[in-house]
Design a protein around this motif. Sequence first.
Motif, PDB file in Angstrom:
ATOM      1  N   ASP A  51      57.480 148.667 -29.967  1.00  0.00           N
ATOM      2  CA  ASP A  51      56.610 148.375 -28.831  1.00  0.00           C
ATOM      3  C   ASP A  51      57.392 148.473 -27.518  1.00  0.00           C
ATOM      4  O   ASP A  51      56.850 148.886 -26.498  1.00  0.00           O
ATOM      5  CB  ASP A  51      56.040 146.962 -29.007  1.00  0.00           C
ATOM      6  N   GLY A  52      58.663 148.079 -27.576  1.00  0.00           N
ATOM      7  CA  GLY A  52      59.513 148.176 -26.382  1.00  0.00           C
ATOM      8  C   GLY A  52      59.093 147.255 -25.257  1.00  0.00           C
ATOM      9  O   GLY A  52      59.400 147.521 -24.094  1.00  0.00           O
ATOM     10  N   SER A  53      58.399 146.164 -25.573  1.00  0.00           N
ATOM     11  CA  SER A  53      57.857 145.335 -24.483  1.00  0.00           C
ATOM     12  C   SER A  53      58.725 144.153 -24.101  1.00  0.00           C
ATOM     13  O   SER A  53      58.653 143.695 -22.965  1.00  0.00           O
ATOM     14  CB  SER A  53      56.455 144.845 -24.864  1.00  0.00           C
ATOM     15  N   CYS A  54      59.537 143.635 -24.996  1.00  0.00           N
ATOM     16  CA  CYS A  54      60.245 142.389 -24.658  1.00  0.00           C
ATOM     17  C   CYS A  54      61.542 142.633 -23.886  1.00  0.00           C
ATOM     18  O   CYS A  54      61.981 141.777 -23.148  1.00  0.00           O
ATOM     19  CB  CYS A  54      60.507 141.564 -25.914  1.00  0.00           C
ATOM     20  N   ARG A  55      62.187 143.756 -24.048  1.00  0.00           N
ATOM     21  CA  ARG A  55      63.440 144.157 -23.383  1.00  0.00           C
ATOM     22  C   ARG A  55      64.645 143.318 -23.810  1.00  0.00           C
ATOM     23  O   ARG A  55      65.653 143.273 -23.135  1.00  0.00           O
ATOM     24  CB  ARG A  55      63.320 144.112 -21.843  1.00  0.00           C
ATOM     25  N   MET A  56      64.511 142.620 -24.931  1.00  0.00           N
ATOM     26  CA  MET A  56      65.607 141.763 -25.393  1.00  0.00           C
ATOM     27  C   MET A  56      66.716 142.582 -26.051  1.00  0.00           C
ATOM     28  O   MET A  56      67.861 142.148 -26.131  1.00  0.00           O
ATOM     29  CB  MET A  56      65.012 140.737 -26.394  1.00  0.00           C
ATOM     30  N   CYS A  57      66.381 143.780 -26.523  1.00  0.00           N
ATOM     31  CA  CYS A  57      67.332 144.547 -27.328  1.00  0.00           C
ATOM     32  C   CYS A  57      68.185 145.503 -26.490  1.00  0.00           C
ATOM     33  O   CYS A  57      68.701 146.484 -27.012  1.00  0.00           O
ATOM     34  CB  CYS A  57      66.569 145.332 -28.390  1.00  0.00           C
ATOM     35  N   MET A  58      68.310 145.219 -25.195  1.00  0.00           N
ATOM     36  CA  MET A  58      69.074 146.105 -24.306  1.00  0.00           C
ATOM     37  C   MET A  58      70.513 146.321 -24.804  1.00  0.00           C
ATOM     38  O   MET A  58      71.193 145.371 -25.190  1.00  0.00           O
ATOM     39  CB  MET A  58      69.148 145.513 -22.903  1.00  0.00           C
ATOM     40  N   VAL A  70      69.517 150.630 -22.068  1.00  0.00           N
ATOM     41  CA  VAL A  70      68.314 151.154 -22.742  1.00  0.00           C
ATOM     42  C   VAL A  70      67.875 150.161 -23.820  1.00  0.00           C
ATOM     43  O   VAL A  70      68.664 149.329 -24.257  1.00  0.00           O
ATOM     44  CB  VAL A  70      68.584 152.523 -23.429  1.00  0.00           C
ATOM     45  N   THR A  71      66.620 150.286 -24.223  1.00  0.00           N
ATOM     46  CA  THR A  71      66.151 149.414 -25.312  1.00  0.00           C
ATOM     47  C   THR A  71      66.509 150.062 -26.655  1.00  0.00           C
ATOM     48  O   THR A  71      66.110 151.190 -26.937  1.00  0.00           O
ATOM     49  CB  THR A  71      64.618 149.194 -25.218  1.00  0.00           C
ATOM     50  N   ALA A  72      67.255 149.313 -27.448  1.00  0.00           N
ATOM     51  CA  ALA A  72      67.765 149.866 -28.716  1.00  0.00           C
ATOM     52  C   ALA A  72      66.661 150.152 -29.719  1.00  0.00           C
ATOM     53  O   ALA A  72      66.822 150.996 -30.599  1.00  0.00           O
ATOM     54  CB  ALA A  72      68.777 148.893 -29.321  1.00  0.00           C
TER      55      ALA A  72
HETATM   56 FE1  FES Z   1      61.480 144.222 -27.806  1.00  0.00          FE
HETATM   57 FE2  FES Z   1      63.228 146.216 -28.231  1.00  0.00          FE
HETATM   58  S1  FES Z   1      61.990 145.898 -26.522  1.00  0.00           S
HETATM   59  S2  FES Z   1      62.864 144.457 -29.429  1.00  0.00           S
END
Ligand code: FES
Length: 247
Positions: A51-58, A70-72
């Motif tokens: 989904d790429g919505s939370c941005r936690m995985c930068m 970037v989002t992993a």
């Molecule tokens: Fe939510 Fe990657 S943007 S886990």
Amino acid sequence: MTATETAIATVTLTIDGQSVTVPKGTTLLKAAAKANIEIPTLCYLKELAPDGSCRMCMVEVEGGRKGGLVTACTEHAKDGMVIHTQNEKIRNSRRFVLDLLLSNHKLDCFKCPSNGDCKLQDYSLEYGLLETSLHGRRQPANQQDVTNPFFDYDPEKCIMCRRCSRVCQLRQGRDIISISHRGFDTKMLPCYGEDWDESMCESCGNCVSVCPTGALSSKDQRHFRTWETTKVRTTCPHCGTGCQVDL
Ligand code: FES
């Protein structure tokens, strides 16, 4: 497959100093997992499209554009990439994401049924955030929806990761849950109206089981503490269809 085709079908990159070879099209998150490197995630769920919505995985791509972050979960591994998953810049980015989430989040963890089983709580502690540093407008208070016979929904704890609606589509083949409205009024609602009784929800529990916070909680959850229980793969108790679900 010929040796040349095999070589084309894989890419080799470096993650935190480790060389990793993965099939072409693999995300950085999965490539890191192959090297036993864990990257924090909130909206990601293995079986769902990212989904790429939370941005936690930068993570940081050495020499990458836009500061290299970037989002992993969405970025694909490329040959020769050099990736860092832990440094000051990444940590600050993740702290900022958590700060934003907490700025619009009810902080009553001791009263929350998901206390001790909440990814937002875990990461906030890990990244040293006990409260938000951002103060301003918030979601309207006391908007809990308790009309579903199986679960309660508290928009003040919802991080809009859409795991619930995506899992409903994928596992149940249904489209019962929508994320409706805009801005601070955004919330999860049953499609086709605002009443759960009129929706086709079968209370299977899939949405509750994948919620990373206490936004969705099973009504049964009030009677025990999470750490006193064990999750098992079982048949949903609410209808005769026989769906398997983690409860
Ligand atoms: Fe939510 Fe990657 S943007 S886990």
